[in-house]
Design a protein around this motif. Structure first.
Motif, PDB file in Angstrom:
ATOM      1  N   ALA A 159       0.777  -1.173  -0.078  1.00 34.07           N
ATOM      2  CA  ALA A 159      -0.220  -0.153   0.014  1.00 34.07           C
ATOM      3  C   ALA A 159       0.918   1.195   0.115  1.00 34.07           C
ATOM      4  O   ALA A 159       0.605   2.326  -0.592  1.00 34.07           O
ATOM      5  N   VAL A 160       1.948   1.286   0.819  1.00 26.47           N
ATOM      6  CA  VAL A 160       2.904   2.514   1.009  1.00 26.47           C
ATOM      7  C   VAL A 160       3.518   2.643  -0.525  1.00 26.47           C
ATOM      8  O   VAL A 160       3.722   3.718  -0.926  1.00 26.47           O
ATOM      9  N   ALA A 161       4.059   1.339  -1.114  1.00 24.23           N
ATOM     10  CA  ALA A 161       4.729   1.430  -2.436  1.00 24.23           C
ATOM     11  C   ALA A 161       3.894   2.124  -3.474  1.00 24.23           C
ATOM     12  O   ALA A 161       4.397   2.625  -4.609  1.00 24.23           O
ATOM     13  N   THR A 162       2.377   1.855  -3.328  1.00 25.84           N
ATOM     14  CA  THR A 162       1.639   1.945  -4.563  1.00 25.84           C
ATOM     15  C   THR A 162       0.703   3.345  -4.582  1.00 25.84           C
ATOM     16  O   THR A 162      -0.011   3.509  -4.963  1.00 25.84           O
ATOM     17  N   THR A 163       0.926   3.840  -3.212  1.00 22.09           N
ATOM     18  CA  THR A 163      -0.095   4.973  -2.914  1.00 22.09           C
ATOM     19  C   THR A 163       0.075   6.025  -3.887  1.00 22.09           C
ATOM     20  O   THR A 163       1.253   6.545  -4.200  1.00 22.09           O
ATOM     21  N   PRO A 164      -1.138   6.623  -4.392  1.00 21.03           N
ATOM     22  CA  PRO A 164      -1.224   7.619  -5.465  1.00 21.03           C
ATOM     23  C   PRO A 164      -0.565   9.183  -4.671  1.00 21.03           C
ATOM     24  O   PRO A 164      -0.414  10.088  -5.240  1.00 21.03           O
ATOM     25  N   GLY A 165      -0.548   9.027  -3.474  1.00 12.96           N
ATOM     26  CA  GLY A 165      -0.267  10.646  -2.592  1.00 12.96           C
ATOM     27  C   GLY A 165       1.209  10.457  -2.408  1.00 12.96           C
ATOM     28  O   GLY A 165       1.945   9.698  -3.109  1.00 12.96           O
ATOM     29  N   THR A 166       1.676  11.285  -1.516  1.00 15.06           N
ATOM     30  CA  THR A 166       3.142  11.568  -1.365  1.00 15.06           C
ATOM     31  C   THR A 166       3.513  11.189   0.108  1.00 15.06           C
ATOM     32  O   THR A 166       2.930  11.733   0.805  1.00 15.06           O
ATOM     33  N   VAL A 167       4.377  10.365   0.213  1.00 12.24           N
ATOM     34  CA  VAL A 167       4.745   9.878   1.531  1.00 12.24           C
ATOM     35  C   VAL A 167       5.447  10.883   2.273  1.00 12.24           C
ATOM     36  O   VAL A 167       6.496  11.406   1.656  1.00 12.24           O
ATOM     37  N   ARG A 168       5.097  11.206   3.462  1.00 15.32           N
ATOM     38  CA  ARG A 168       5.893  12.188   4.069  1.00 15.32           C
ATOM     39  C   ARG A 168       6.786  11.430   5.362  1.00 15.32           C
ATOM     40  O   ARG A 168       7.840  11.906   5.514  1.00 15.32           O
ATOM     41  N   ARG A 169       6.430  10.484   5.836  1.00 20.04           N
ATOM     42  CA  ARG A 169       7.060   9.805   6.955  1.00 20.04           C
ATOM     43  C   ARG A 169       6.466   8.430   7.036  1.00 20.04           C
ATOM     44  O   ARG A 169       5.391   7.966   6.823  1.00 20.04           O
ATOM     45  N   VAL A 170       7.504   7.329   7.285  1.00 24.08           N
ATOM     46  CA  VAL A 170       7.036   5.978   7.540  1.00 24.08           C
ATOM     47  C   VAL A 170       7.630   5.586   9.182  1.00 24.08           C
ATOM     48  O   VAL A 170       8.376   6.156   9.594  1.00 24.08           O
ATOM     49  N   ARG A 171       6.863   4.564   9.514  1.00 20.08           N
ATOM     50  CA  ARG A 171       7.283   3.954  10.705  1.00 20.08           C
ATOM     51  C   ARG A 171       6.927   2.369  10.605  1.00 20.08           C
ATOM     52  O   ARG A 171       6.495   2.144   9.710  1.00 20.08           O
ATOM     53  N   ILE A 172       7.631   1.678  11.474  1.00 25.13           N
ATOM     54  CA  ILE A 172       7.472   0.431  11.692  1.00 25.13           C
ATOM     55  C   ILE A 172       6.470  -0.129  12.676  1.00 25.13           C
ATOM     56  O   ILE A 172       6.577   0.572  13.781  1.00 25.13           O
ATOM     57  N   LEU A 173       5.716  -1.065  12.883  1.00 26.21           N
ATOM     58  CA  LEU A 173       5.107  -1.544  13.656  1.00 26.21           C
ATOM     59  C   LEU A 173       5.512  -3.349  14.002  1.00 26.21           C
ATOM     60  O   LEU A 173       5.708  -3.761  12.954  1.00 26.21           O
ATOM     61  N   PRO A 174       5.839  -3.619  15.086  1.00 24.15           N
ATOM     62  CA  PRO A 174       5.921  -2.713  16.384  1.00 24.15           C
ATOM     63  C   PRO A 174       7.033  -1.640  16.291  1.00 24.15           C
ATOM     64  O   PRO A 174       7.933  -1.769  15.604  1.00 24.15           O
ATOM     65  N   GLY A 175       6.912  -0.539  17.290  1.00 20.47           N
ATOM     66  CA  GLY A 175       7.847   0.524  16.782  1.00 20.47           C
ATOM     67  C   GLY A 175       9.233   0.433  17.464  1.00 20.47           C
ATOM     68  O   GLY A 175      10.199   0.961  16.778  1.00 20.47           O
ATOM     69  N   ASP A 176       9.452  -0.618  18.509  1.00 14.81           N
ATOM     70  CA  ASP A 176      10.777  -0.870  18.738  1.00 14.81           C
ATOM     71  C   ASP A 176      10.983  -2.394  18.786  1.00 14.81           C
ATOM     72  O   ASP A 176      11.224  -2.916  19.958  1.00 14.81           O
ATOM     73  N   PRO A 177      11.177  -3.031  17.763  1.00 14.78           N
ATOM     74  CA  PRO A 177      11.119  -4.602  17.560  1.00 14.78           C
ATOM     75  C   PRO A 177      12.415  -5.079  18.145  1.00 14.78           C
ATOM     76  O   PRO A 177      13.341  -4.564  17.906  1.00 14.78           O
ATOM     77  N   PRO A 178      12.320  -6.205  18.732  1.00 14.25           N
ATOM     78  CA  PRO A 178      13.726  -6.880  19.102  1.00 14.25           C
ATOM     79  C   PRO A 178      14.361  -7.224  17.914  1.00 14.25           C
ATOM     80  O   PRO A 178      14.091  -7.916  17.061  1.00 14.25           O
ATOM     81  N   VAL A 179      15.823  -6.496  17.644  1.00 18.59           N
ATOM     82  CA  VAL A 179      16.434  -7.008  16.692  1.00 18.59           C
ATOM     83  C   VAL A 179      17.252  -8.273  16.620  1.00 18.59           C
ATOM     84  O   VAL A 179      17.146  -9.008  17.735  1.00 18.59           O
ATOM     85  N   ASN A 180      17.542  -8.530  15.378  1.00 19.75           N
ATOM     86  CA  ASN A 180      18.229  -9.911  15.546  1.00 19.75           C
ATOM     87  C   ASN A 180      19.393  -9.676  15.853  1.00 19.75           C
ATOM     88  O   ASN A 180      20.511  -9.096  15.208  1.00 19.75           O
ATOM     89  N   SER A 181      20.326 -10.365  16.775  1.00 18.58           N
ATOM     90  CA  SER A 181      21.515 -10.080  17.358  1.00 18.58           C
ATOM     91  C   SER A 181      22.509 -10.466  16.255  1.00 18.58           C
ATOM     92  O   SER A 181      23.600  -9.763  16.134  1.00 18.58           O
ATOM     93  N   ALA A 182      22.421 -11.416  15.502  1.00 18.58           N
ATOM     94  CA  ALA A 182      23.314 -11.644  14.141  1.00 18.58           C
ATOM     95  C   ALA A 182      23.247 -10.699  13.263  1.00 18.58           C
ATOM     96  O   ALA A 182      24.431 -10.311  12.712  1.00 18.58           O
ATOM     97  N   ALA A 183      22.250  -9.628  13.048  1.00 17.38           N
ATOM     98  CA  ALA A 183      22.328  -8.304  12.310  1.00 17.38           C
ATOM     99  C   ALA A 183      23.401  -7.099  12.798  1.00 17.38           C
ATOM    100  O   ALA A 183      24.228  -6.708  12.317  1.00 17.38           O
ATOM    101  N   ILE A 184      23.446  -7.118  14.035  1.00 22.38           N
ATOM    102  CA  ILE A 184      24.060  -6.338  14.925  1.00 22.38           C
ATOM    103  C   ILE A 184      25.685  -6.884  14.760  1.00 22.38           C
ATOM    104  O   ILE A 184      26.511  -6.019  14.528  1.00 22.38           O
ATOM    105  N   ALA A 185      25.730  -8.145  14.981  1.00 21.99           N
ATOM    106  CA  ALA A 185      27.117  -8.800  14.931  1.00 21.99           C
ATOM    107  C   ALA A 185      27.643  -8.366  13.410  1.00 21.99           C
ATOM    108  O   ALA A 185      29.087  -8.002  13.432  1.00 21.99           O
TER     109      ALA A 185
END
Length: 322
Positions: A159-185
């Motif tokens: 929906a975000v990628a195909t919206t006919p409007g102009t995206v001003r800001r995005v966020r992720i849900l949940p807002g502070d997800p637990p990161v994969n420790s392998a990604a940080i490493a």
């Protein structure tokens, strides 16, 4: 820096695919692909909804880019990417998505499934979901109401990628997800970390909305390079300038530090515009570099795809290894 540097590449989709091919051309000693997990369309979306799993599509594409450079590896690559045709229940599913779906249940999780499949394909690196749970993208969009000042909420990557409007800001849900420790490493232990190119709001910025990822990018000793798109993404960032793309990163991740922004030298910018872009880069502690990274057709016309060999040379130069 080692003559065989460790690359960690953040992104998703076709942009990440090209960057991983570039890392291979750079003769990286090891390659990590840290992949977004917010896709909700196509085969990935169906499996996500039906099985409650991390969407596998971007993970599959990254894995296919890293298969061994042999006849068997190339067969694996084409098989992972193969999509079933027809009109039945299997239509549209990619083989690699189904393999990952089954393996994740058998092996105990998506990271385990990716590591097993990497062994089977004699992968040149490791594919790492940025989080171990599926994320959802939500955007504030202007232009969907008679009053252009009104912002409407749009949810879901498609929906975000195909919206006919102009995206001003995005966020992720949940807002502070637990990161994969392998990604940080992977970020902390790299020599070169790339961010982008790709769909800015759905493949690039979501990584920077995970607080621990931004902390790692700021603390790593690696050279952090943002690879700018060759053209605005149709739909998401249509009409956005190069400066706007750069500004969006600091807008969504205040305090982010970047060493380099890499732009194609095909970019038609006046000396004054380039000075302005340099000042924009300096706001996040970096500089902007213009290099030849675009694929050129046989007839001499330019494409909107990064050339892996040219991109590899540019990244090695920026990292001090070229």
């Amino acid at each position: 820096m080692s003559i065989s540097p460790v690359f960690t590449c953040l992104g998703g989709g076709h942009g990440l695919y090209q960057t991983l091919l570039a890392a291979r051309h750079a003769r990286a000693g090891h390659i990590n692909a840290v992949v977004t997990v917010a896709d909700d369309g196509g085969s990935s979306g169906r499996l996500r909804r039906e099985l409650g799993m991390i969407p596998p599509g971007d993970l599959r594409m990254a894995l296919s880019a890293l298969t061994h450079d042999s006849e068997e590896g190339r067969l694996w690559r084409s098989t992972l990417q193969h999509r079933f045709k027809g009109n039945g229940a299997m239509a549209g599913h990619a083989v690699g998505n189904l393999i990952l779906a089954g393996l994740s249940e058998e092996a105990g999780g998506m990271q385990q499934a990716l590591d097993v499949l990497a062994k089977w394909t004699r992968s040149n690196g490791r594919v790492i979901p940025v989080c171990n749970e599926p994320l959802e993208i939500e955007a504030d969009v202007a232009g969907l109401d008679d009053d252009p000042r009104v912002l409407r909420s749009v949810r879901g990557q498609v929906a975000v990628a195909t919206t006919p409007g102009t995206v001003r800001r995005v966020r992720i849900l949940p807002g502070d997800p637990p990161v994969n420790s392998a990604a940080i490493a992977a970020i902390m232990n790299a020599d070169v970390v790339t961010v982008g190119p790709g769909s800015w709001f759905s493949s690039v910025i979501p990584h920077l909305l995970v607080p621990d990822v931004v902390t790692a990018l700021n603390e790593t000793t690696a050279q952090v390079v943002v690879i700018l798109n060759l053209s605005p993404e149709a739909g998401e960032t249509q009409g956005f300038t190069t400066e706007r793309h750069m500004h969006l990163l600091s807008q969504h991740a205040p305090g982010l530090h970047v060493d380099h922004f890499l732009a194609d030298n095909y970019l038609t910018a006046t000396p004054g515009e380039r000075r302005h872009l340099q000042r924009t880069a300096e706001r996040v502690g970096g500089a902007i570099a213009y290099m030849d990274v675009r694929t050129i057709r046989e007839d001499g016309s330019a494409t909107n795809t990064h050339d892996p060999e040219k991109l590899a040379a540019a990244l090695m130069t920026l990292s001090g290894s070229g």
